[in-house]
Scaffold this active site. Structure first.
Site, PDB file in Angstrom:
ATOM      1  N   ILE A 184     -40.703 -35.427 -37.333  1.00  0.00           N
ATOM      2  CA  ILE A 184     -42.140 -35.307 -37.578  1.00  0.00           C
ATOM      3  C   ILE A 184     -42.641 -34.238 -36.624  1.00  0.00           C
ATOM      4  O   ILE A 184     -42.356 -34.274 -35.421  1.00  0.00           O
ATOM      5  CB  ILE A 184     -42.872 -36.650 -37.406  1.00  0.00           C
ATOM      6  CG1 ILE A 184     -44.369 -36.478 -37.701  1.00  0.00           C
ATOM      7  CG2 ILE A 184     -42.632 -37.261 -36.031  1.00  0.00           C
ATOM      8  CD1 ILE A 184     -45.113 -37.805 -37.823  1.00  0.00           C
ATOM      9  N   PHE A 185     -43.356 -33.255 -37.162  1.00  0.00           N
ATOM     10  CA  PHE A 185     -43.714 -32.093 -36.348  1.00  0.00           C
ATOM     11  C   PHE A 185     -44.994 -31.471 -36.857  1.00  0.00           C
ATOM     12  O   PHE A 185     -45.198 -31.322 -38.069  1.00  0.00           O
ATOM     13  CB  PHE A 185     -42.584 -31.058 -36.383  1.00  0.00           C
ATOM     14  CG  PHE A 185     -42.807 -29.871 -35.489  1.00  0.00           C
ATOM     15  CD1 PHE A 185     -42.649 -29.978 -34.118  1.00  0.00           C
ATOM     16  CD2 PHE A 185     -43.182 -28.644 -36.027  1.00  0.00           C
ATOM     17  CE1 PHE A 185     -42.856 -28.880 -33.284  1.00  0.00           C
ATOM     18  CE2 PHE A 185     -43.389 -27.543 -35.204  1.00  0.00           C
ATOM     19  CZ  PHE A 185     -43.225 -27.670 -33.829  1.00  0.00           C
ATOM     20  N   VAL A 186     -45.853 -31.076 -35.920  1.00  0.00           N
ATOM     21  CA  VAL A 186     -47.082 -30.334 -36.208  1.00  0.00           C
ATOM     22  C   VAL A 186     -47.045 -29.048 -35.390  1.00  0.00           C
ATOM     23  O   VAL A 186     -46.725 -29.078 -34.190  1.00  0.00           O
ATOM     24  CB  VAL A 186     -48.334 -31.157 -35.863  1.00  0.00           C
ATOM     25  CG1 VAL A 186     -49.605 -30.333 -36.091  1.00  0.00           C
ATOM     26  CG2 VAL A 186     -48.389 -32.439 -36.690  1.00  0.00           C
TER      27      VAL A 186
ATOM     28  N   ARG B 219     -53.069 -32.491 -31.761  1.00  0.00           N
ATOM     29  CA  ARG B 219     -54.209 -33.259 -31.235  1.00  0.00           C
ATOM     30  C   ARG B 219     -55.431 -33.183 -32.154  1.00  0.00           C
ATOM     31  O   ARG B 219     -56.573 -33.191 -31.706  1.00  0.00           O
ATOM     32  CB  ARG B 219     -54.569 -32.812 -29.813  1.00  0.00           C
ATOM     33  CG  ARG B 219     -53.417 -32.977 -28.824  1.00  0.00           C
ATOM     34  CD  ARG B 219     -53.827 -32.533 -27.424  1.00  0.00           C
ATOM     35  NE  ARG B 219     -52.710 -32.644 -26.510  1.00  0.00           N
ATOM     36  CZ  ARG B 219     -52.367 -33.748 -25.851  1.00  0.00           C
ATOM     37  NH1 ARG B 219     -53.081 -34.860 -26.019  1.00  0.00           N
ATOM     38  NH2 ARG B 219     -51.332 -33.760 -25.025  1.00  0.00           N
ATOM     39  N   LYS B 220     -55.154 -33.125 -33.449  1.00  0.00           N
ATOM     40  CA  LYS B 220     -56.228 -33.120 -34.444  1.00  0.00           C
ATOM     41  C   LYS B 220     -56.113 -34.315 -35.390  1.00  0.00           C
ATOM     42  O   LYS B 220     -56.768 -34.351 -36.428  1.00  0.00           O
ATOM     43  CB  LYS B 220     -56.192 -31.819 -35.263  1.00  0.00           C
ATOM     44  CG  LYS B 220     -56.269 -30.540 -34.448  1.00  0.00           C
ATOM     45  CD  LYS B 220     -57.605 -30.385 -33.756  1.00  0.00           C
ATOM     46  CE  LYS B 220     -57.724 -29.041 -33.043  1.00  0.00           C
ATOM     47  NZ  LYS B 220     -56.806 -28.911 -31.891  1.00  0.00           N
ATOM     48  N   GLY B 221     -55.225 -35.266 -35.080  1.00  0.00           N
ATOM     49  CA  GLY B 221     -55.040 -36.431 -35.936  1.00  0.00           C
ATOM     50  C   GLY B 221     -54.054 -36.226 -37.064  1.00  0.00           C
ATOM     51  O   GLY B 221     -53.882 -37.125 -37.906  1.00  0.00           O
TER      52      GLY B 221
ATOM     53  N   GLY C 131     -50.627 -35.689 -36.883  1.00  0.00           N
ATOM     54  CA  GLY C 131     -49.416 -36.493 -36.718  1.00  0.00           C
ATOM     55  C   GLY C 131     -49.646 -37.932 -37.146  1.00  0.00           C
ATOM     56  O   GLY C 131     -48.790 -38.533 -37.815  1.00  0.00           O
TER      57      GLY C 131
ATOM     58  N   ASN D   4     -46.638 -37.847 -23.746  1.00  0.00           N
ATOM     59  CA  ASN D   4     -47.757 -37.740 -24.686  1.00  0.00           C
ATOM     60  C   ASN D   4     -47.412 -38.393 -26.014  1.00  0.00           C
ATOM     61  O   ASN D   4     -48.241 -39.109 -26.605  1.00  0.00           O
ATOM     62  CB  ASN D   4     -48.129 -36.277 -24.899  1.00  0.00           C
ATOM     63  CG  ASN D   4     -48.846 -35.669 -23.719  1.00  0.00           C
ATOM     64  OD1 ASN D   4     -49.457 -36.384 -22.926  1.00  0.00           O
ATOM     65  ND2 ASN D   4     -48.783 -34.351 -23.577  1.00  0.00           N
TER      66      ASN D   4
ATOM     67  N   TYR E  80     -47.588 -42.932 -29.931  1.00  0.00           N
ATOM     68  CA  TYR E  80     -46.945 -43.928 -30.773  1.00  0.00           C
ATOM     69  C   TYR E  80     -47.362 -45.342 -30.378  1.00  0.00           C
ATOM     70  O   TYR E  80     -47.611 -46.192 -31.247  1.00  0.00           O
ATOM     71  CB  TYR E  80     -45.423 -43.789 -30.684  1.00  0.00           C
ATOM     72  CG  TYR E  80     -44.890 -42.479 -31.224  1.00  0.00           C
ATOM     73  CD1 TYR E  80     -45.432 -41.904 -32.372  1.00  0.00           C
ATOM     74  CD2 TYR E  80     -43.836 -41.815 -30.593  1.00  0.00           C
ATOM     75  CE1 TYR E  80     -44.947 -40.706 -32.866  1.00  0.00           C
ATOM     76  CE2 TYR E  80     -43.340 -40.619 -31.091  1.00  0.00           C
ATOM     77  CZ  TYR E  80     -43.903 -40.069 -32.226  1.00  0.00           C
ATOM     78  OH  TYR E  80     -43.416 -38.883 -32.716  1.00  0.00           O
TER      79      TYR E  80
END
Length: 219
Positions: free
Chosen positions: A137-139, A145-147, A149, A178, A183
């Site tokens: 899982i990757f952004v 930090r924009k919701g 994930g 973080n 999680y």
């Protein structure tokens, strides 16, 4: 993509073979973030053949990739159940994405790929139920930090419940506090007593003949 207003529109959809170049780029960025590029050997050809075989299996019954795209304009509403899932993301200020052109959506529409999640089914003998294992899982950095994930992981959890599964599992690196905090904030239990065991590379190839490797010569 540069957001002229302080909002973007996120869509999470099932990937197909057109997404392979972006899946590889995102996977390499993830390896860089985790300081594991020495383990990275994925090619577009391998990703195509392993993730998108012919005929394709049903989603979530084999390897399944969900692609997260961002649009500067509103998207159609989410499906009643399943995918795509769309929502508005309000930003504190307009945000510039320097990688937007490199990650332009293969479907056009001015959208840019911002992340992905890859999962596949596993099984719990304790629960006597299947589950979903989140392999990746990757952004991308500009959109963290924009919701997003949480949007992806929540979608996998919702799919697991729709399918009557018993749990969703993944791993987190012990230095990534973080991510651990994130999680745990979602309700996940981080289980430090478990360790990942892996056979790969030469250690795995040593079993190619099917012989047991017990440290002793055959007699």
């Amino acid at each position: 993509m540069s957001s002229s207003a302080a909002a973007v529109y996120a869509e999470l959809r099932l990937a197909d073979e057109r997404d392979v170049p972006h899946i590889r780029r995102l996977s390499h960025q993830m390896a860089e973030f985790e300081h594991l590029t020495e383990l990275f050997s994925a090619t577009e050809s391998l990703l195509s053949s392993t993730l998108f075989p012919t005929p394709p299996p049903p989603p979530f019954l084999s390897f399944t990739v969900l692609i997260l795209e961002l649009s500067p304009t509103p998207l159609p509403p989410s499906a009643d159940a399943g995918f795509p899932i769309s929502r508005r993301i309000d930003l504190a200020a307009p945000l510039d994405d320097p990688e937007a052109d490199a990650f332009a959506s293969p479907r056009g529409g001015g959208k840019a790929v911002a992340g992905f999640v890859l999962c596949f089914p596993n099984y719990s003998t304790f629960l006597a139920k299947p589950g979903l294992y989140v392999e990746a899982i990757f952004v991308r950095a500009a959109w963290r930090r924009k919701g997003l994930g949480k949007m992806m992981l929540s979608a996998v959890a919702a799919q697991a419940t729709r399918m009557g599964m018993g749990r969703v599992e993944w791993f987190v690196l012990d230095w990534n506090q973080n991510a651990i905090n994130f999680y745990e904030g979602m309700g996940a239990e981080v289980m430090p007593q478990w360790r990942i065991c892996r056979l790969a590379g030469a250690a795995l190839e040593a079993y190619k003949g099917g012989d047991e490797k017990d440290g002793e010569e055959s007699k």
